[in-house]
Design an enzyme around this catalytic site. Sequence first.
Site, PDB file in Angstrom:
ATOM      1  N   GLU A 189       9.572   0.620  10.647  1.00  0.00           N
ATOM      2  CA  GLU A 189      10.629   1.593  10.345  1.00  0.00           C
ATOM      3  C   GLU A 189       9.987   2.963  10.520  1.00  0.00           C
ATOM      4  OE1 GLU A 189      13.665   0.914   9.710  1.00  0.00           O
ATOM      5  OE2 GLU A 189      13.777  -1.050   8.762  1.00  0.00           O
ATOM      6  N   LYS A 239       0.845  -1.189   0.000  1.00  0.00           N
ATOM      7  CA  LYS A 239       0.000   0.000   0.000  1.00  0.00           C
ATOM      8  C   LYS A 239       0.882   1.240   0.000  1.00  0.00           C
ATOM      9  CE  LYS A 239      -1.823   2.806   2.714  1.00  0.00           C
ATOM     10  NZ  LYS A 239      -1.676   3.972   1.815  1.00  0.00           N
ATOM     11  N   GLU A 282      10.259  15.385  15.155  1.00  0.00           N
ATOM     12  CA  GLU A 282      10.632  15.235  13.751  1.00  0.00           C
ATOM     13  C   GLU A 282       9.883  16.285  12.931  1.00  0.00           C
ATOM     14  OE1 GLU A 282       9.140  11.716  11.637  1.00  0.00           O
ATOM     15  OE2 GLU A 282      11.122  11.518  10.744  1.00  0.00           O
ATOM     16  N   CYS A 306      13.770  10.099   6.852  1.00  0.00           N
ATOM     17  CA  CYS A 306      13.635   9.587   8.219  1.00  0.00           C
ATOM     18  C   CYS A 306      14.944   9.717   8.995  1.00  0.00           C
ATOM     19  CB  CYS A 306      13.207   8.131   8.182  1.00  0.00           C
ATOM     20  SG  CYS A 306      14.215   7.148   7.072  1.00  0.00           S
TER      21      CYS A 306
HETATM   22  P1  NAD Z   1       2.507   8.130   7.728  1.00  0.00           P
HETATM   23  O1  NAD Z   1       2.736   7.371   8.979  1.00  0.00           O
HETATM   24  O2  NAD Z   1       1.522   9.233   7.744  1.00  0.00           O
HETATM   25  O3  NAD Z   1       2.028   7.151   6.553  1.00  0.00           O
HETATM   26  C1  NAD Z   1       2.801   6.035   6.159  1.00  0.00           C
HETATM   27  C2  NAD Z   1       1.894   5.045   5.455  1.00  0.00           C
HETATM   28  O4  NAD Z   1       0.936   4.550   6.395  1.00  0.00           O
HETATM   29  C3  NAD Z   1       1.083   5.632   4.307  1.00  0.00           C
HETATM   30  O5  NAD Z   1       0.975   4.681   3.260  1.00  0.00           O
HETATM   31  C4  NAD Z   1      -0.277   5.865   4.955  1.00  0.00           C
HETATM   32  O6  NAD Z   1      -1.337   5.868   4.015  1.00  0.00           O
HETATM   33  C5  NAD Z   1      -0.371   4.675   5.890  1.00  0.00           C
HETATM   34  N1  NAD Z   1      -1.287   4.840   7.024  1.00  0.00           N
HETATM   35  C6  NAD Z   1      -1.704   5.987   7.602  1.00  0.00           C
HETATM   36  N2  NAD Z   1      -2.553   5.710   8.608  1.00  0.00           N
HETATM   37  C7  NAD Z   1      -2.662   4.370   8.685  1.00  0.00           C
HETATM   38  C8  NAD Z   1      -3.387   3.474   9.540  1.00  0.00           C
HETATM   39  N3  NAD Z   1      -4.166   3.918  10.523  1.00  0.00           N
HETATM   40  N4  NAD Z   1      -3.264   2.146   9.339  1.00  0.00           N
HETATM   41  C9  NAD Z   1      -2.451   1.686   8.362  1.00  0.00           C
HETATM   42  N5  NAD Z   1      -1.763   2.481   7.523  1.00  0.00           N
HETATM   43  C10 NAD Z   1      -1.859   3.808   7.689  1.00  0.00           C
HETATM   44  O7  NAD Z   1       3.948   8.629   7.239  1.00  0.00           O
HETATM   45  P2  NAD Z   1       4.291   9.556   6.004  1.00  0.00           P
HETATM   46  O8  NAD Z   1       3.905  10.948   6.354  1.00  0.00           O
HETATM   47  O9  NAD Z   1       3.786   8.946   4.748  1.00  0.00           O
HETATM   48  O10 NAD Z   1       5.889   9.416   5.967  1.00  0.00           O
HETATM   49  C11 NAD Z   1       6.730  10.133   6.782  1.00  0.00           C
HETATM   50  C12 NAD Z   1       7.155   9.314   7.982  1.00  0.00           C
HETATM   51  O11 NAD Z   1       7.790   8.107   7.546  1.00  0.00           O
HETATM   52  C13 NAD Z   1       8.205  10.035   8.811  1.00  0.00           C
HETATM   53  O12 NAD Z   1       7.897   9.898  10.160  1.00  0.00           O
HETATM   54  C14 NAD Z   1       9.490   9.305   8.459  1.00  0.00           C
HETATM   55  O13 NAD Z   1      10.481   9.397   9.440  1.00  0.00           O
HETATM   56  C15 NAD Z   1       8.997   7.913   8.267  1.00  0.00           C
HETATM   57  N6  NAD Z   1       9.960   7.130   7.490  1.00  0.00           N
HETATM   58  C16 NAD Z   1      10.719   6.187   8.136  1.00  0.00           C
HETATM   59  C17 NAD Z   1      11.681   5.462   7.425  1.00  0.00           C
HETATM   60  C18 NAD Z   1      12.538   4.447   8.109  1.00  0.00           C
HETATM   61  O14 NAD Z   1      13.136   3.630   7.427  1.00  0.00           O
HETATM   62  N7  NAD Z   1      12.628   4.430   9.430  1.00  0.00           N
HETATM   63  C19 NAD Z   1      11.841   5.674   6.062  1.00  0.00           C
HETATM   64  C20 NAD Z   1      11.054   6.635   5.433  1.00  0.00           C
HETATM   65  C21 NAD Z   1      10.103   7.354   6.166  1.00  0.00           C
END
Ligand code: NAD
Length: 505
Positions: free
Chosen positions: A264, A189, A399, A298
């Site tokens: 992650e 997804k 963050e 991230c």
């Molecule tokens: P997010 O948590 O808002 O969304 C991530 C994914 O989760 C999206 O596909 C979103 O549609 C889905 N999602 C949202 N709510 C959900 C729920 N209730 N149940 C299941 N899925 C759900 O994050 P974002 O804004 O897309 O990305 C930024 C974040 O990702 C930052 O915090 C960043 O640090 C983190 N990130 C971490 C890594 C790592 O390897 N540690 C890598 C890249 C990004």
Amino acid sequence: MAKVQEAAFEKAETKRDYYHLIINGERMESSNGSTIDACNPATGEIIAKVAKATKEDAEKAVQAARQAFDNGKWKKTPINKRSRVLNKIAAIMRSRFNELVELEVLNSGKSISAAEGQVMQAIEDFEFYAGALVAHRGSVNNVPGQFHNYTEKEPVGVCAQIIPWNYPMMMAAWKIAPAIAVGCSVIVKPASLTPLTAIVLGEICLEAGVPSGVVNIIPGPGADVGNYLVEHPDVNKVAFTGSTPIGRDLMGKASQTLKRVTLELGGKSPNIVFDDADLEAAIDGSLYGIFYNTGQSCEARSRLYVHEDIYDDFVDKFVEKTKKLKLGNPLDKETHVGAIIDQGQLDVINNYVQSAIADGADILTGGKPAVIEGFEGGYWFEPTVIANVNHDMDVVKEEIFGPVVVIMKFKDEKEAIKLANDTEFGLGSALWTKDGGRATRVANQIEAGIVMVNCPFSAFPGTPFGGYKQSGFGRELCIETLDLYTETKSIISFYGSRPLNPFGI
Ligand code: NAD
């Protein structure tokens, strides 16, 4: 659900006006016909329509993945043949490298230089796992008595893989490659903001010979479709990359069916510059560490700690170089810093900067949304350096996920380590010193999954990537990731000549 008749994966076009869901080896419309507008963050323009998955579509994808796993076609494909398919995926990606890069730039607003590196890494991830899966094996163990014990690694099953918007293609590759290497089926997804390259990658998987149902791609709302996958009893594992609050929520939900979970999550990574560092290298590396990918990373090194003896000199030069960063057309190779993903994220970044100002911090450069000639409809923020901050401020603790760095002083090694570890996160970290002993000492004490010593790069195929503390758990991009997509079966067999009679009856 309507199947789209022209579905054929001999060669899928990369750039087009409409992208479908991929379920069970077919291009599909959404069950209710709804769509997502995929935008170009650099201009604000809609570049394509994308079928928007519903819960009904998610159910179809789970059933397709389940059936593909249970029929055993992929998981029983001999290892050398699975490896060949992964290499073929990489080869097709290589042959479409420029198209994939351009699509990634258009849908994410990132600079082309960043996108090139990320698409290349996605390719190399498939190549890495094509080799790694051959080396992934069980063990033979010493057991007392006349017993022989060996273990086998079996694929965990159907995996829901939920990814964020900041590295759309690379995150899809980090998830899909190890999972299918060991024989799992996946439902990916992607984030609704950046679904295009993940969809094309799904098509490439099919073109390369991955059987129908093994790789399904369903962009849709997280709270709806993502949640549905996490709670579904037929899903065996959830691999999530995204923010810490969503990761926490998701882990609770996945616990109801005891799914295997890897997370992650977010970060607030420290970057420590000692007084004996190569100053130029430390400045250039620190600049890249925060402003690469427009700070939407991230492991962005967003807390910069500089030894008090070199602080003034470092800060002057760092700010001077920050002012030279070029914002502009993301497709221009000279551009260093691309766009912010959308208006919402731009507001988040701006609010953090405003809160720092209200808390008494000094903005040394940047500090506000940028207007870029020719890209006025897009979302841009000036690379920003903030000083005169402390660990009570939100801008230091949380963050931000944008091109904003805070700079602080430290007086000695002990204080540097204390400040670096004073965070709920533990993903990346960096340190700059010419003293090898100090590098090892400090690296040992930093509470983070990744320590970069005299370099700003955090991820190569083969290097474990993942976090301590609230940055999640599980490691991606490495051989041990394969363990996270497998169950270990322990087989104990008796080889004695006399029958066993433990009760002695
Ligand atoms: P997010 O948590 O808002 O969304 C991530 C994914 O989760 C999206 O596909 C979103 O549609 C889905 N999602 C949202 N709510 C959900 C729920 N209730 N149940 C299941 N899925 C759900 O994050 P974002 O804004 O897309 O990305 C930024 C974040 O990702 C930052 O915090 C960043 O640090 C983190 N990130 C971490 C890594 C790592 O390897 N540690 C890598 C890249 C990004």
